[in-house]
Design a protein around this motif. Structure first.
Motif, PDB file in Angstrom:
ATOM      1  N   UNK A 140       7.358   4.857  -8.173  1.00 59.45           N
ATOM      2  CA  UNK A 140       7.270   3.780  -7.190  1.00 59.45           C
ATOM      3  C   UNK A 140       7.143   4.300  -5.767  1.00 59.45           C
ATOM      4  N   UNK A 141       7.793   5.425  -5.465  1.00 55.95           N
ATOM      5  CA  UNK A 141       7.706   5.993  -4.110  1.00 55.95           C
ATOM      6  C   UNK A 141       6.265   6.374  -3.792  1.00 55.95           C
ATOM      7  N   UNK A 142       5.576   6.969  -4.741  1.00 56.81           N
ATOM      8  CA  UNK A 142       4.177   7.330  -4.533  1.00 56.81           C
ATOM      9  C   UNK A 142       3.325   6.078  -4.346  1.00 56.81           C
ATOM     10  N   UNK A 143       3.538   5.093  -5.194  1.00 51.57           N
ATOM     11  CA  UNK A 143       2.798   3.836  -5.078  1.00 51.57           C
ATOM     12  C   UNK A 143       2.993   3.166  -3.729  1.00 51.57           C
ATOM     13  N   UNK A 144       4.236   3.164  -3.245  1.00 48.39           N
ATOM     14  CA  UNK A 144       4.525   2.565  -1.927  1.00 48.39           C
ATOM     15  C   UNK A 144       3.833   3.336  -0.813  1.00 48.39           C
ATOM     16  N   UNK A 145       3.879   4.667  -0.868  1.00 52.52           N
ATOM     17  CA  UNK A 145       3.246   5.483   0.162  1.00 52.52           C
ATOM     18  C   UNK A 145       1.746   5.292   0.194  1.00 52.52           C
ATOM     19  N   UNK A 146       1.129   5.219  -0.975  1.00 49.30           N
ATOM     20  CA  UNK A 146      -0.318   5.007  -1.073  1.00 49.30           C
ATOM     21  C   UNK A 146      -0.680   3.639  -0.505  1.00 49.30           C
ATOM     22  N   UNK A 147       0.091   2.622  -0.855  1.00 46.18           N
ATOM     23  CA  UNK A 147      -0.151   1.272  -0.347  1.00 46.18           C
ATOM     24  C   UNK A 147       0.029   1.205   1.172  1.00 46.18           C
ATOM     25  N   UNK A 148       1.090   1.823   1.690  1.00 46.07           N
ATOM     26  CA  UNK A 148       1.334   1.831   3.135  1.00 46.07           C
ATOM     27  C   UNK A 148       0.192   2.497   3.893  1.00 46.07           C
ATOM     28  N   UNK A 149      -0.468   3.466   3.250  1.00 42.97           N
ATOM     29  CA  UNK A 149      -1.588   4.167   3.893  1.00 42.97           C
ATOM     30  C   UNK A 149      -2.832   3.287   3.969  1.00 42.97           C
ATOM     31  N   UNK A 150      -2.861   2.200   3.180  1.00 43.72           N
ATOM     32  CA  UNK A 150      -3.995   1.277   3.227  1.00 43.72           C
ATOM     33  C   UNK A 150      -4.833   1.219   1.967  1.00 43.72           C
ATOM     34  N   UNK A 151      -4.413   1.904   0.920  1.00 36.05           N
ATOM     35  CA  UNK A 151      -5.160   1.898  -0.342  1.00 36.05           C
ATOM     36  C   UNK A 151      -4.888   0.607  -1.109  1.00 36.05           C
ATOM     37  N   UNK A 152      -5.855   0.228  -1.928  1.00 37.78           N
ATOM     38  CA  UNK A 152      -5.841  -1.034  -2.657  1.00 37.78           C
ATOM     39  C   UNK A 152      -5.886  -0.733  -4.157  1.00 37.78           C
ATOM     40  N   UNK A 153      -4.964  -1.292  -4.943  1.00 39.87           N
ATOM     41  CA  UNK A 153      -4.929  -1.072  -6.393  1.00 39.87           C
ATOM     42  C   UNK A 153      -6.100  -1.783  -7.064  1.00 39.87           C
ATOM     43  N   UNK A 154      -6.802  -1.063  -7.948  1.00 39.97           N
ATOM     44  CA  UNK A 154      -7.950  -1.660  -8.629  1.00 39.97           C
ATOM     45  C   UNK A 154      -7.890  -1.581 -10.150  1.00 39.97           C
ATOM     46  N   UNK A 155      -7.162  -0.607 -10.703  1.00 42.54           N
ATOM     47  CA  UNK A 155      -7.193  -0.481 -12.161  1.00 42.54           C
ATOM     48  C   UNK A 155      -5.988   0.280 -12.688  1.00 42.54           C
ATOM     49  N   UNK A 156      -5.883   0.241 -13.994  1.00 42.66           N
ATOM     50  CA  UNK A 156      -4.865   1.017 -14.703  1.00 42.66           C
ATOM     51  C   UNK A 156      -5.514   1.537 -15.974  1.00 42.66           C
ATOM     52  N   UNK A 157      -5.163   2.757 -16.344  1.00 44.77           N
ATOM     53  CA  UNK A 157      -5.657   3.285 -17.612  1.00 44.77           C
ATOM     54  C   UNK A 157      -4.966   2.573 -18.766  1.00 44.77           C
ATOM     55  N   UNK A 158      -5.722   2.309 -19.831  1.00 42.68           N
ATOM     56  CA  UNK A 158      -5.153   1.843 -21.089  1.00 42.68           C
ATOM     57  C   UNK A 158      -5.013   3.088 -21.956  1.00 42.68           C
ATOM     58  N   UNK A 159      -3.778   3.403 -22.335  1.00 40.49           N
ATOM     59  CA  UNK A 159      -3.490   4.605 -23.109  1.00 40.49           C
ATOM     60  C   UNK A 159      -3.171   4.195 -24.543  1.00 40.49           C
ATOM     61  N   UNK A 160      -3.861   4.832 -25.463  1.00 41.22           N
ATOM     62  CA  UNK A 160      -3.600   4.595 -26.896  1.00 41.22           C
ATOM     63  C   UNK A 160      -3.515   5.948 -27.582  1.00 41.22           C
ATOM     64  N   UNK A 161      -2.426   6.154 -28.288  1.00 41.80           N
ATOM     65  CA  UNK A 161      -2.197   7.403 -29.017  1.00 41.80           C
ATOM     66  C   UNK A 161      -2.358   8.621 -28.102  1.00 41.80           C
ATOM     67  N   UNK A 162      -1.821   8.500 -26.884  1.00 41.10           N
ATOM     68  CA  UNK A 162      -1.814   9.611 -25.951  1.00 41.10           C
ATOM     69  C   UNK A 162      -3.138   9.924 -25.280  1.00 41.10           C
ATOM     70  N   UNK A 163      -4.137   9.059 -25.475  1.00 47.05           N
ATOM     71  CA  UNK A 163      -5.450   9.284 -24.878  1.00 47.05           C
ATOM     72  C   UNK A 163      -5.894   8.036 -24.117  1.00 47.05           C
ATOM     73  N   UNK A 164      -6.763   8.241 -23.152  1.00 48.36           N
ATOM     74  CA  UNK A 164      -7.288   7.117 -22.383  1.00 48.36           C
ATOM     75  C   UNK A 164      -8.321   6.377 -23.221  1.00 48.36           C
ATOM     76  N   UNK A 165      -8.063   5.081 -23.448  1.00 45.75           N
ATOM     77  CA  UNK A 165      -8.982   4.277 -24.250  1.00 45.75           C
ATOM     78  C   UNK A 165      -9.908   3.435 -23.380  1.00 45.75           C
ATOM     79  N   UNK A 166      -9.495   3.162 -22.139  1.00 47.13           N
ATOM     80  CA  UNK A 166     -10.293   2.328 -21.262  1.00 47.13           C
ATOM     81  C   UNK A 166      -9.507   1.964 -20.022  1.00 47.13           C
ATOM     82  N   UNK A 167      -9.979   0.919 -19.347  1.00 47.74           N
ATOM     83  CA  UNK A 167      -9.378   0.474 -18.095  1.00 47.74           C
ATOM     84  C   UNK A 167      -8.987  -0.990 -18.158  1.00 47.74           C
ATOM     85  N   UNK A 168      -7.904  -1.308 -17.489  1.00 50.47           N
ATOM     86  CA  UNK A 168      -7.594  -2.681 -17.144  1.00 50.47           C
ATOM     87  C   UNK A 168      -7.944  -2.819 -15.675  1.00 50.47           C
ATOM     88  N   UNK A 169      -8.843  -3.733 -15.346  1.00 55.26           N
ATOM     89  CA  UNK A 169      -9.209  -3.973 -13.952  1.00 55.26           C
ATOM     90  C   UNK A 169      -8.312  -5.069 -13.403  1.00 55.26           C
TER      91      UNK A 169
END
Length: 183
Positions: free
Chosen positions: A132-161
């Motif tokens: 959360x500290x990293x997320x707060x710092x990134x947001x305070x700097x002006x960055x905008x959240x756009x996606x999250x990785x979908x992880x299945x069986x320890x691997x990236x399966x796709x994105x949630x936008x």
């Protein structure tokens, strides 16, 4: 892993002054290796790959580090690599040294890099769930959240936008991953 972006022309929030703060590109391989706890060979390999090391200071004391990639990026823990289009930068491996945390260094550091990297129009940076500290710092700097990785069986399966926008589409194109869900 949540991914965020800042595009040239986006507003940069005004941050509270941080006396004696400075940040910049470093060529001091020995110092970089020492504060990142990496070998000089690893630092040299990253630099040879085109990645650029940045250091943040309070006065003469190094307090944080991070890297800017402009050719390719990756997340070793997820065995994932991606190419970066021209004028895109991937910010990775950032750390504020423990004794300097909680002072607002991270958002100042990110904004300093944005100001110095004038050849980059789109910056991308991610953070892991629970940091959360990293997320707060990134947001305070002006960055905008756009996606999250979908992880299945320890691997990236796709994105949630998180939105339907040009930024979210550009994020999906950057990673060349299927869109699993949109919120």
């Amino acid at each position: 892993m949540t991914f965020t972006t800042w595009w040239r022309g986006d507003r940069l929030p005004e941050l509270a002054p941080l006396p004696a703060f400075s940040a910049g590109l470093s060529t001091d391989t020995q110092l970089i290796a020492r504060i990142t706890c990496q070998s000089t060979q690893m630092v040299a390999r990253r630099c040879e790959a085109g990645d650029r090391p940045y250091l943040a200071f309070i006065g003469d004391t190094p307090v944080a580090y991070g890297w800017v990639a402009t050719r390719a990026g990756g997340i070793a823990e997820l065995q994932f690599k991606f190419e970066l289009p021209a004028r895109n930068g991937y910010l990775y491996d950032f750390l504020t040294l423990p004794e300097w945390r909680g002072r607002g260094i991270y958002p100042h550091f990110l904004q300093a890099i944005i100001h110095q990297e004038q050849d980059i129009d789109r910056f991308w940076i991610g953070y892991v769930p629970g940091n959360d500290a990293s997320g707060r710092g990134i947001s305070k700097a002006g960055f905008h959240e756009v996606s999250d990785f979908v992880i299945r069986q320890g691997r990236i399966a796709g994105l949630t936008l998180f939105e339907t926008s040009e930024r979210a589409s550009a994020n999906a194109d950057l990673f060349q991953l299927p869109i699993i869900a949109s919120t």
